[in-house]
Design an enzyme around this catalytic site. Sequence first.
Site, PDB file in Angstrom:
ATOM      1  N   ALA A  65      55.964  41.352  45.789  1.00 54.35           N
ATOM      2  CA  ALA A  65      57.114  41.862  45.045  1.00 54.35           C
ATOM      3  C   ALA A  65      58.405  41.586  45.806  1.00 54.35           C
ATOM      4  O   ALA A  65      59.369  41.060  45.248  1.00 54.35           O
ATOM      5  CB  ALA A  65      56.944  43.353  44.777  1.00 54.35           C
ATOM      6  N   SER A  81      35.801  40.818  47.914  1.00 59.96           N
ATOM      7  CA  SER A  81      36.399  40.679  46.588  1.00 59.96           C
ATOM      8  C   SER A  81      35.484  41.169  45.478  1.00 59.96           C
ATOM      9  O   SER A  81      34.283  40.953  45.471  1.00 59.96           O
ATOM     10  CB  SER A  81      36.719  39.213  46.321  1.00 59.96           C
ATOM     11  OG  SER A  81      37.008  39.038  44.950  1.00 59.96           O
ATOM     12  N   ARG A 116      36.673  49.603  38.568  1.00 65.39           N
ATOM     13  CA  ARG A 116      36.475  50.005  39.956  1.00 65.39           C
ATOM     14  C   ARG A 116      36.162  51.482  40.119  1.00 65.39           C
ATOM     15  O   ARG A 116      35.317  51.854  40.934  1.00 65.39           O
ATOM     16  CB  ARG A 116      37.740  49.682  40.746  1.00 65.39           C
ATOM     17  CG  ARG A 116      37.939  48.205  40.876  1.00 65.39           C
ATOM     18  CD  ARG A 116      39.245  47.869  41.534  1.00 65.39           C
ATOM     19  NE  ARG A 116      39.310  46.416  41.739  1.00 65.39           N
ATOM     20  CZ  ARG A 116      40.327  45.776  42.275  1.00 65.39           C
ATOM     21  NH1 ARG A 116      41.383  46.453  42.665  1.00 65.39           N
ATOM     22  NH2 ARG A 116      40.301  44.481  42.434  1.00 65.39           N
ATOM     23  N   GLU A 155      53.597  47.713  44.416  1.00 62.69           N
ATOM     24  CA  GLU A 155      52.743  48.889  44.598  1.00 62.69           C
ATOM     25  C   GLU A 155      53.564  50.127  44.950  1.00 62.69           C
ATOM     26  O   GLU A 155      53.090  51.256  44.792  1.00 62.69           O
ATOM     27  CB  GLU A 155      51.706  48.604  45.711  1.00 62.69           C
ATOM     28  CG  GLU A 155      50.604  49.642  45.778  1.00 62.69           C
ATOM     29  CD  GLU A 155      49.585  49.354  46.890  1.00 62.69           C
ATOM     30  OE1 GLU A 155      49.603  48.243  47.445  1.00 62.69           O
ATOM     31  OE2 GLU A 155      48.771  50.246  47.183  1.00 62.69           O
TER      32      GLU A 155
END
Lengths: 255, 660, 266
Positions: B64, B304, B350, B445
Site C-alpha cells: 500500500a 501458502s 481460513r 492492512e
Amino acid sequence: MSGSGMRLTLNIWRQPAPDRPGAMATYHIEDISPDMSFLEMLDTLNERLIAEGEEPVAFDHDCREGICGACGLVINGRAHGPERTTTCQLHMRHFRDGDTIDIEPWRAGPFPVLRDLVVDRSALDRIIGAGGYITAPTGAAPEAHAQPVPKAAADTAFEYAACIGCGACVAACPNGSAMLFTAAKVVHLNSLPQGEPEREHRVLAMVEVMDEEAFGGCTHVGACADACPKGIPLAGIATLNREYLRATASGARPA
Amino acid sequence: MTETAGEPGRPPYHRFRTGEPVSDTRAPDGPVAERWNRRRFEAALVNPANRRGHTVIVVGTGLAGASAGATLAEQGYRVLQFCYSDSPRRAHSIAAQGGINAAKNYRNDGDSVRRLFYDTVKGGDFRARESNVHRLAEISVQIIDQCVAQGVPFAREYGGLLDTRSFGGVQVSRTFYARGQTGQQLLLGAYQALSRQIAAGQVEMHPRTEMLDLVVIDGRARGIVARNLLTGRIDTHLADAVVLATGGYGNVFFLSTNAKNSNATAIWRAHRRGAYFANPCFTQIHPTCIPRSGDHQSKLTLMSESLRNDGRIWVPARAGDTRPPAGIPEAERDYYLERMYPSFGNLVPRDIASRAAKNVCDEGRGVGPGGQGVYLDFADAIARLGRDAVRARYGNLFEMYERITAEDPYRVPMRIYPAIHYTMGGLWVDYDLMTTVPGLFAIGEANFSDHGANRLGASALMQGLADGYFILPATLGDYLARHPGPPVSGIPENHPAIEEAVFAVTDRLYALLSASGDRTPDSFHRELGQLLWDECGMARSEAGLRKALERIPELRAEFWDRVRVPGEGSALNQSLEKANRVSDYLELAELMCLDALHRTESCGGHFRTESQTEDGEARRDDEAFAYAAAWEFTSPGAPPVLHREALAFSDVHPTQRSYA
Amino acid sequence: MALATRTGPERPAPAAAPAAAARNRTATPGPHPRPPSLAARPGSSLRLLWRSTIGKKAVMAVSGLFLLLYLVLHMLGNLKIFFGPDDFNGYSHWLRTLGEPALHHEWFLWLLRFALAAAVVLHGVCAYQLSRRARTARPVRYAHRPRGSSYATRTMRWGGVIVALFVVWHILDLTTGTVNPHGEAGQPYQNVVASFSTWYGNVIYLTAVTAVGLHVRHGLFGAAQTLGVNSPRRQAALRRTSDVLAVALTAGFVSVPLAVITGVAE
C-alpha cells in the site's frame, strides 16, 4: 535449564558506532536447541545480555522467513553460514555441540558497519533507483494479455527476480563487487518485452551508479553465486556484461 | 449513555460509553457498481501545476505505502516517505506467498467483478462495507494490468498468457501468482516504481526511521514525529496530509506470521490522537502454518494457502493415536474438512479451516510434539500428478518446510497448525480511506474497511495495491483541493501541538530508558502474546476475555515498573525500539479484548464460544451486530467510546455462511 | 532532539525539546563518501567503456584473448624445435620476411611486437586499477580464509605479475640475447638449447609457464563471462574448454625445455 542443549562459543564482532573501532568479543552460551534458527540462538544470547545489563548484539532481521533480505551475517567466514539459505533460515542443527562460531558483519567498503552486525546497504537501493524499474505510471498500463510473454522469458525473469537484496553476494566477493545483484535486476527486466524500451538506459545507468558506489569489479570467482540464498546464477553476470557492451555499442548513454 | 459489558465492580475498562453513530459520509448513493465512478467524478482535482506545492507524508513502504508513494509522486506531489527497515524493499508484504485475486475471468469459469464482490462480502461474514468491496473488485483487474506493465513476472502458460489458480473460499480460478513469492514480486514492482521517484527527487525517503506520534494542528493531521533509528534523533516532519500504510497489529500476539519488527505503534499513536480504531478483535488465524518447535520460537512461518489446492488435511480418527502417519491406514484417518464440508473440502475459508484444526486438536487427535498440529498430506497429489509437477507448483514451500522442520514433505505429510496472520481490524476510514482525523488516511492492512470479519486468501495484496495505486491518489487529491489549509511553511516550529507531540515521544522514551527493572521487553511481549492467544485467539469466551482484561492492566503496570532497556537513546538501540512497541501492544491488547467481549456474536475470525450452532459453526447475530465497531480513545486504561457504523447489505443478503 | 543519555538526572524541559526538533530535515543519514564520478558524459563509447568496471574488464578480455591467440601460435611455432635446427631457424627467418614485399623486412614482426606490447600494457593497467578498486571495496578481511575458489582464481593477480616479469627475462634471453649463454642473433635454436641447458633458465621458464597455464585456465573463462558468452547451459563447457586449452598450452611450452633436458634437441 535442562542443560541438554548445545553449548557454543561465539566470537561476535562488536562495534558501538560507525566511527568507533570494533573487535571480536567472546560469549559462551548453552542450552541451545538444534531446532532453533540461528537468529533465535542470538535472541537467546541477547535476552541474557539484557538481563545482565549489557547491551545486546545489534543485527538486522525482520521477516525470518528468508524473503525480506534484512538479515545477513558472515558465519565462520561464509555469508549466511554453511547452508545455502538466509541466516534466519539457518538452523542450529547444522552445528555441533561444543562448536566455536565466528560471527561477523558483511564486509565491504560500500557497506559501512553501523553497529555490531548491522551494516548500511543503501547503495543497493541507489543502484535500483538508477534504472532498476520499468517506467509504467499508474493507470497507463495496457490490458495484461495485450502482450503475451513467452514462458521461457517469464521463467528467466522470475529466476533473477527472486533476488532478495540481502547483499550476501557483495559480502562473499573478494572484490566487494555488486555485479550479481545488479545482474539479477538487469536480467529480470531486460528479459521481458515490457522492459525492452528502457533496455540500454537501464543497464548503463545501473552500472554507472554501481561503479560510483565504489563496488569492486568482477573477477569471476563465483563466490557470489555460491553464497546467494536464492540461487541467482553466475551466468547472469555474463548477461549483464553482454547487455552493457551491447548498450555501449548502440551509442546509448546512461543519463 | 453508558453501557456495561460487565458487572459493576469489575476493572473500569470493562465499562465503555456509546457515542454517536459514525457513518461513512463519503460513499455515494446509487447502484453499488456505479459508486466508485461517481465518487471519482465528484472528486475535486488539484491542478497539476499546484501539486508540487503539496507535501504528503506516507508512513510505510509495503504494497500500500510503496504504491501510494510512487503514484502520488508520479502525479507531482512532494512525498516524504518513511520505513523502519534499512530499505523500502523489505516491508512485510514481501512475505506474502500465494497470490492476488482479480476478476479477469481469463479462465472463462464464470468469474466477474460481481462474483468477486459477492465472494468477498460473504467471505468476510457480512461485516464489510458493500461499497468498498465492490470498488475493490472493480479495481482488481487494473492491478494485474499495472503489475504486468511493471515487469512483475507472474506465472504464465506455455502460450505466454497468465496462469491462475484457485484459493480458499471460492470456486473460480482467479488468483494470479508468481510461484510462492507473489508478495515479493508485487512489492518489488512497487518498490522499483518508488525507487524511480526517489532517484528523481520526487520522494524523499527516510529509511530506518520510525513514526512515533502524529501531529494534529487545528483538527487536521499535519505531520508526524519520527525517530531516526540510527542516531536516535527525534524529528518533526510536516505535510498537508499524512498517510499511514503501516500494516496490521498481528504481532501483538508475539507469535505470528508477521515480520519481527512489524508493529502497531503508528496506528496506535494515531488512535490516541483521535483516529477511531475499528473492529480490533477481527484477527485472522491462518490455518496452514508450521507448528512451533519449542519455547525459543520467535515467530511462526506460514505455508501458502495454495497448498490446500492439492494437499489433503487429516488427523487420526482415534484420539491418542501416536503411530507415525505412514502407519495409520486410510480407514483410520479422518479427512475432517472433506467430511464436514464436502463441496469446498480442503478449500474452505481460513477461519473455518483454522477452527476445525483447533477442534480436532482439542479432541486429542492433534499430531506432532504437543499434539498441536494436523497433517497436510501430498501423497495423493504426488501419485496423481507426479513428484515433478508437485515440485513445480510448491517446490520452494516444500524446501522451506524441510529447512525448518528437517522433515521431507515429499515423503512425510507436513504438519501444520493455525497461527495469527492478518488483522482485519484497523483504523476506521471512510470511503475515501480517511480516518476520523481530517487529513489522516490509512491504507492497506492498517485500515479496517474491506475484509469484514474474515479475509479471503489472495485478497490482502489486492487491497493493498488497490488502495495505494488507485484509490488513495484519487481521494487524497479531493481532500487537498477542498481543504487547502495553511501551507507547511506557515506552521511555526514551536507550535504548541508540535512541542506537545515531541515532548510526549521523548518523555516516553526517557521513561523506558530510565526504568531500571529486571525483565526484558521480549519477556513482557511473550507473556502478553500467550494471554491473548489463550483468551482472544481462535475461540473467545466471556470468562476468558474478562480474565485477560483484568490481567492486561496489571501487566502494563508491571512493564513500566520492571522493564529493562540497556543502552542509550542516541544510537541504534533495538531494545528501546522493542520496548516502545511493546508499550503500545499493552494498550492495544486491552481494546482488542474489550471489542471481543462486547461483540457477543461469532462472525468470521471472531468466534465466541457462547454463540455457535449445534454443529459448532459460528452463529452471527445480525440483529444486534451488523455494524462496525469504531472505538474512540479517551485516556490510557480508561474506557473508550464506542461509535457504531451500521452496515447495510442491499446487494448481498446476509445468510449463514455455508461451505458444506 | 536526540536522547543523549539514559542516566540524565532530569528529563528535558518541555520547552527545550521542540526547539531542537528540526522540521522537514532533508539530509538522509549519510551515505559513505563516494569516489569521483566515473560518469562519461558526453563522450564516445570507448571513453564510456574505459570509465566503467565492466568496460575495463572488456578491455582485459579482448587484450587477453589477443595475447592468448599469440601464445597458441607461439607454442605451435615452438614445436618446430622437434624438427631440428634448420627447420626452427628457418621458421624464425620466415617470421622476419613475413608480409614482404608489401612490408619491409621485419616490419610485420615489429607491428606484432607493438600490438603485443599495447595489449600487455592495457591488460596490466586495467588489472592494476581494478585490483586497487577491489582493495577499497573489501578493506577488511574475515576471520576465515575465503574458501571454494580455485588456486587459479586466487593467483590471477600475482600470476599475472610473474608472467609480466618473465616476459622481460624472455626478451633479454631469447630476443636480444643479453642474458643468454649463447646469445647469437639468427641462431634461435642454439640460443634455446643454451638457455635450457642452465638450471636457472629451466626454473624461471617452468615457473612462468605454469603461471601462464593457471592464468589462462581462469582467464579464458573470465573473458567469456566478461564478453557475455557464458550462459547457464554453456558454463560447464566453457570451464572445460578453459581447462583443456590451459593444459594443452602448458604442455606445449613445457615440451621445449623437456626436449633439451632429455637430449631430443641439442
